[in-house]
Scaffold this motif. Structure first.
Motif, mmCIF file in Angstrom:
data_model
loop_
_atom_site.group_PDB
_atom_site.id
_atom_site.type_symbol
_atom_site.label_atom_id
_atom_site.label_comp_id
_atom_site.label_asym_id
_atom_site.label_seq_id
_atom_site.Cartn_x
_atom_site.Cartn_y
_atom_site.Cartn_z
ATOM 1 N N PHE A 1 2.036 14.167 -9.236
ATOM 2 C CA PHE A 1 2.979 15.281 -9.237
ATOM 3 C C PHE A 1 3.545 15.513 -10.631
ATOM 4 O O PHE A 1 3.611 16.654 -11.109
ATOM 5 N N LEU A 2 3.948 14.454 -11.326
ATOM 6 C CA LEU A 2 4.500 14.587 -12.677
ATOM 7 C C LEU A 2 3.453 15.127 -13.655
ATOM 8 O O LEU A 2 3.777 15.948 -14.516
ATOM 9 N N THR A 3 2.210 14.704 -13.530
ATOM 10 C CA THR A 3 1.138 15.217 -14.384
ATOM 11 C C THR A 3 0.924 16.705 -14.133
ATOM 12 O O THR A 3 0.754 17.493 -15.067
ATOM 13 N N SER A 4 0.963 17.113 -12.880
ATOM 14 C CA SER A 4 0.793 18.519 -12.527
ATOM 15 C C SER A 4 1.938 19.370 -13.078
ATOM 16 O O SER A 4 1.718 20.452 -13.629
ATOM 17 N N VAL A 5 3.164 18.899 -12.971
ATOM 18 C CA VAL A 5 4.322 19.625 -13.508
ATOM 19 C C VAL A 5 4.209 19.739 -15.027
ATOM 20 O O VAL A 5 4.475 20.800 -15.605
ATOM 21 N N ASP A 6 3.792 18.677 -15.689
ATOM 22 C CA ASP A 6 3.642 18.693 -17.151
ATOM 23 C C ASP A 6 2.582 19.710 -17.575
ATOM 24 O O ASP A 6 2.793 20.478 -18.524
ATOM 25 N N ALA A 7 1.457 19.739 -16.890
ATOM 26 C CA ALA A 7 0.392 20.698 -17.225
ATOM 27 C C ALA A 7 0.866 22.134 -16.984
ATOM 28 O O ALA A 7 0.590 23.025 -17.796
ATOM 29 N N SER A 8 1.597 22.372 -15.911
ATOM 30 C CA SER A 8 2.106 23.713 -15.626
ATOM 31 C C SER A 8 3.112 24.158 -16.677
ATOM 32 O O SER A 8 3.104 25.305 -17.121
ATOM 33 N N THR A 9 3.979 23.259 -17.095
ATOM 34 C CA THR A 9 4.978 23.588 -18.116
ATOM 35 C C THR A 9 4.309 23.927 -19.436
ATOM 36 O O THR A 9 4.696 24.895 -20.103
ATOM 37 N N THR A 10 3.289 23.174 -19.814
ATOM 38 C CA THR A 10 2.556 23.456 -21.048
ATOM 39 C C THR A 10 1.883 24.815 -20.960
ATOM 40 O O THR A 10 1.911 25.596 -21.915
ATOM 41 N N GLY A 11 1.283 25.134 -19.828
ATOM 42 C CA GLY A 11 0.643 26.434 -19.640
ATOM 43 C C GLY A 11 1.636 27.576 -19.724
ATOM 44 O O GLY A 11 1.371 28.606 -20.336
ATOM 45 N N LEU A 12 2.806 27.401 -19.134
ATOM 46 C CA LEU A 12 3.838 28.441 -19.199
ATOM 47 C C LEU A 12 4.332 28.637 -20.633
ATOM 48 O O LEU A 12 4.644 29.753 -21.038
ATOM 49 N N GLU A 13 4.410 27.571 -21.388
ATOM 50 C CA GLU A 13 4.835 27.663 -22.783
ATOM 51 C C GLU A 13 3.833 28.484 -23.593
ATOM 52 O O GLU A 13 4.215 29.341 -24.388
ATOM 53 N N VAL A 14 2.543 28.266 -23.373
ATOM 54 C CA VAL A 14 1.504 29.023 -24.077
ATOM 55 C C VAL A 14 1.575 30.498 -23.692
ATOM 56 O O VAL A 14 1.494 31.384 -24.549
ATOM 57 N N LEU B 1 0.824 -1.204 0.000
ATOM 58 C CA LEU B 1 0.000 0.000 0.000
ATOM 59 C C LEU B 1 0.865 1.264 0.000
ATOM 60 O O LEU B 1 0.562 2.242 -0.696
ATOM 61 N N VAL B 2 1.954 1.271 0.753
ATOM 62 C CA VAL B 2 2.846 2.425 0.787
ATOM 63 C C VAL B 2 3.500 2.628 -0.575
ATOM 64 O O VAL B 2 3.581 3.754 -1.098
ATOM 65 N N VAL B 3 3.981 1.545 -1.189
ATOM 66 C CA VAL B 3 4.601 1.643 -2.516
ATOM 67 C C VAL B 3 3.571 2.120 -3.541
ATOM 68 O O VAL B 3 3.848 3.025 -4.344
ATOM 69 N N PHE B 4 2.379 1.551 -3.539
ATOM 70 C CA PHE B 4 1.329 1.944 -4.485
ATOM 71 C C PHE B 4 0.930 3.411 -4.274
ATOM 72 O O PHE B 4 0.783 4.175 -5.225
ATOM 73 N N GLY B 5 0.772 3.826 -3.023
ATOM 74 C CA GLY B 5 0.421 5.218 -2.725
ATOM 75 C C GLY B 5 1.519 6.177 -3.162
ATOM 76 O O GLY B 5 1.250 7.244 -3.721
ATOM 77 N N GLY B 6 2.772 5.804 -2.925
ATOM 78 C CA GLY B 6 3.894 6.639 -3.359
ATOM 79 C C GLY B 6 3.944 6.776 -4.871
ATOM 80 O O GLY B 6 4.198 7.874 -5.401
ATOM 81 N N MET B 7 3.692 5.689 -5.588
ATOM 82 C CA MET B 7 3.697 5.747 -7.051
ATOM 83 C C MET B 7 2.547 6.603 -7.566
ATOM 84 O O MET B 7 2.709 7.376 -8.511
ATOM 85 N N THR B 8 1.388 6.506 -6.951
ATOM 86 C CA THR B 8 0.236 7.315 -7.356
ATOM 87 C C THR B 8 0.503 8.788 -7.113
ATOM 88 O O THR B 8 0.201 9.635 -7.961
ATOM 89 N N MET B 9 1.093 9.128 -5.978
ATOM 90 C CA MET B 9 1.411 10.515 -5.683
ATOM 91 C C MET B 9 2.467 11.049 -6.657
ATOM 92 O O MET B 9 2.372 12.189 -7.129
ATOM 93 N N ALA B 10 3.463 10.242 -6.975
ATOM 94 C CA ALA B 10 4.499 10.665 -7.924
ATOM 95 C C ALA B 10 3.889 10.908 -9.297
ATOM 96 O O ALA B 10 4.235 11.884 -9.980
#
Length: 174
Positions: free
Chosen positions: A25-38, A13-22
Motif C-alpha cells: 500500500f505504501l509503495t502504491s501511494v508513493d508511486a501515485s504521488t510521484t505521478g501526480l507531481e509529474v 503469518l497474520v503479522v507477516f501478511g499484514g506487514m506485506t500488505m502495508a
C-alpha cells in the motif's frame, strides 16, 4: 501444546501478511504521488506557455510558394526542441483541391518542410541563448508549398509546441 504452536504460526503469518500488505500500500501511494507531481509540473508548464502569430506572408512564385510565419513567445517559458514542434498547413491550391500537410522541422526548408530563419528580440539579432525562443522573442518560420496556393483563398497554418500549446493563423497569397 500442538494448538499453541499452530496458534503461534498463525499469528506470525497474520503479522507477516499484514506487514506485506502495508508495504504494498505504501509503495502504491508513493508511486501515485510521484505521478501526480509529474502531471502537476507538466500542467504548470502548459499554463505558462503561449505563442502568438504576429504576421503571415504567402508569396506565389514560379515553383513552390513561399510561406513565412512570424510567431512571438508571449508566455513565460523558453521554447526550443523545434524538431518536436508540429506545423500543419491547410490550403486550397489553384485547382480548388484541399490540402492538409504536416511539416517536419529540417533546419533547411524545402517543399513541405520548415526551418527557423531567425529569432529576434525587439527587432535585434538574438544574443542570449541562440536557437531558443525566449519570452518576448519573435521567430520567423519558412516553408514552401507545392502545388501553389489558390488565388483568393483563405488558408490556415497551425503551430504546436511540444507541450501541446497551439496557435493558428490565416493566410492568402499576396
Amino acid at each position: 501444546m500442538e494448538t499453541a504452536i499452530i496458534s503461534l504460526i498463525c499469528i506470525a503469518l497474520v503479522v507477516f501478511g499484514g506487514m506485506t500488505m502495508a508495504q504494498g500500500f505504501l509503495t502504491s501511494v508513493d508511486a501515485s504521488t510521484t505521478g501526480l507531481e509529474v502531471v502537476g509540473q507538466r500542467d504548470e508548464e502548459i499554463l505558462r506557455t503561449e505563442i502568438t502569430p504576429v504576421s503571415t506572408f504567402c508569396d506565389p512564385m514560379a515553383g513552390p510558394d513561399l510561406l513565412e510565419i512570424t510567431v512571438e513567445n508571449t508566455g513565460q517559458t523558453r521554447l526550443a526542441k523545434f524538431e518536436e514542434w508540429d506545423i500543419i498547413i491547410q490550403y486550397y491550391d489553384s485547382s480548388g483541391t484541399y490540402h492538409v500537410e504536416w511539416l517536419p522541422y529540417t533546419g533547411a526548408a524545402d517543399t513541405y518542410e520548415w526551418e527557423v530563419v531567425w529569432i529576434r528580440l525587439n527587432g535585434g539579432a538574438e544574443i542570449y541563448e541562440p536557437d531558443v525562443l525566449n519570452p518576448g522573442e519573435q521567430m520567423l518560420i519558412r516553408t514552401y508549398l507545392d502545388p501553389s496556393v489558390g488565388a483568393g483563398t483563405t488558408n490556415m497554418a497551425v503551430i504546436s509546441t511540444p507541450s501541446g500549446v497551439t496557435a493558428s493563423t490565416y493566410f492568402s497569397p499576396d
